[in-house]
Design an enzyme around this catalytic site. Structure first.
Site, mmCIF file in Angstrom:
data_model
loop_
_atom_site.group_PDB
_atom_site.id
_atom_site.type_symbol
_atom_site.label_atom_id
_atom_site.label_comp_id
_atom_site.label_asym_id
_atom_site.label_seq_id
_atom_site.Cartn_x
_atom_site.Cartn_y
_atom_site.Cartn_z
ATOM 1 C CB THR A 1 45.377 39.323 39.930
ATOM 2 O OG1 THR A 1 44.782 38.827 38.752
ATOM 3 C CG2 THR A 1 46.835 39.641 39.695
ATOM 4 C CG ASP B 1 46.683 42.233 33.585
ATOM 5 O OD1 ASP B 1 47.032 42.887 34.582
ATOM 6 O OD2 ASP B 1 45.933 41.250 33.662
#
Length: 318
Positions: A168, A199
């Site tokens: 990420t 998330d």
């Protein structure tokens, strides 16, 4: 403004394979230098984090934008979030396809709609309305992502093994006005179910920014991060008086002991102190403060250069 600007970026926590270390290092450094350039010219924290993340989305070394991992059907589905610490405005997109820069779309969701999160088809329709060009899905797929997807389809494969190499990307910053912002973008988990959102797109988990305490962007196992609302938890610890490093370590430790989750975070507080911490094997990160660049990947690794020196050597790699 009075504040000295600071930017911190990460290129994902996990296990970074040797042959990719250099590319990840160069990528985060370039993103941090670009974001800092914006801040030095009096630009906003919001613009700085968006631009830093956009650069990493365009870099195939990272699991975001071009280079994103593939879902079970072999497609790229991406999530992104951006947040403004001044007024707690946020914009996010989830499960978006055929877009080069999800972070730009997230920023438009924040500024051009009354909403905070658009998903899948709705995000696609909105992108068209905003005149964002469509990028053919294949254009976002690297050879590496396709290889990994194929490996994970084999009957005896263990996708979890590969998901340790997550990647990420994210950025946090404080600008000369004292405003903070965060941005996070990802291609998610390799071979994930269609429509899985982790998330990253979730406010308080993938990122959070509030001028009264600071800003943070997270990376790691998304489901674990969501369980503890990691980004907001770190800011809570800072509100209780912890330093960014202490707050980050405390929150990561809690995530590990409570739900067995590993990850990494970058943090800046409202007085410009920063931290880059992780419980995984590695996390590529870079920060610029006081015209000094710091960067690393392994635990305890920290290189320092002046910004001028870094900009001069940027073309040559590190």
């Amino acid at each position: 403004g009075r504040m000295k600007p600071v930017i911190v970026v990460h290129g994902g926590a996990g296990r970074i394979f040797k042959e990719r270390e250099e590319g990840c290092r160069v990528g985060v450094v370039r993103a941090a230098l670009r974001g800092y350039g914006i801040l030095k010219q009096g630009g906003s924290a919001l613009d700085a984090v968006e631009e830093a993340v956009r650069l990493m989305e365009d870099d195939p070394h990272f699991n975001a934008g071009c280079g994103s991992v593939l879902n079970e059907k072999g497609e790229v589905e991406m999530d992104a979030i951006i947040m403004n610490g001044k007024n707690l405005d946020s914009g996010a997109v989830s499960a978006v396809k055929c877009i080069a820069n999800p972070i730009k779309l997230a920023r438009l969701v924040m500024e051009k709609t009354k909403h905070m999160l658009l998903t899948d088809h709705g995000a696609h329709v909105f992108a068209q309305a905003m005149g964002i060009p469509e990028t053919p899905g294949e254009k976002l797929i690297t050879e590496r992502s396709r290889e990994r997807w194929k490996k994970n389809l084999e009957p005896d494969s263990n996708p979890e093994e590969f998901q340790k190499d997550l990647g990420t990307v994210g950025a946090v910053a404080i600008d000369s006005e004292g405003n903070v912002a965060c941005a996070t973008s990802t291609g998610g988990l390799s071979n994930k179910l269609i429509g899985r959102v982790g998330d990253t797109a979730c406010i308080g988990s993938g990122g959070y920014a509030d001028n009264s305490s600071g800003a943070t962007s997270t990376t790691g196992h998304g489901e674990s991060i969501m369980k503890v609302v990691l980004a907001r938890l770190i800011l809570y610890h800072m509100e209780q008086g912890m330093s960014p490093e202490m707050a980050a370590d405390t929150a990561l430790d809690y995530m590990k002991t409570r739900v067995g989750g590993l990850g990494g975070v970058i943090v800046v507080n409202n007085s410009g102190e920063w931290a880059a911490r992780f419980s995984t094997k590695q996390m590529s990160w870079a920060t610029v403060k006081d015209d000094q660049l710091h960067y690393g990947i392994c635990p305890g690794e920290r290189h320092t250069k002046s910004v001028d020196e870094a900009l001069a050597s940027e073309s040559e790699g590190f």
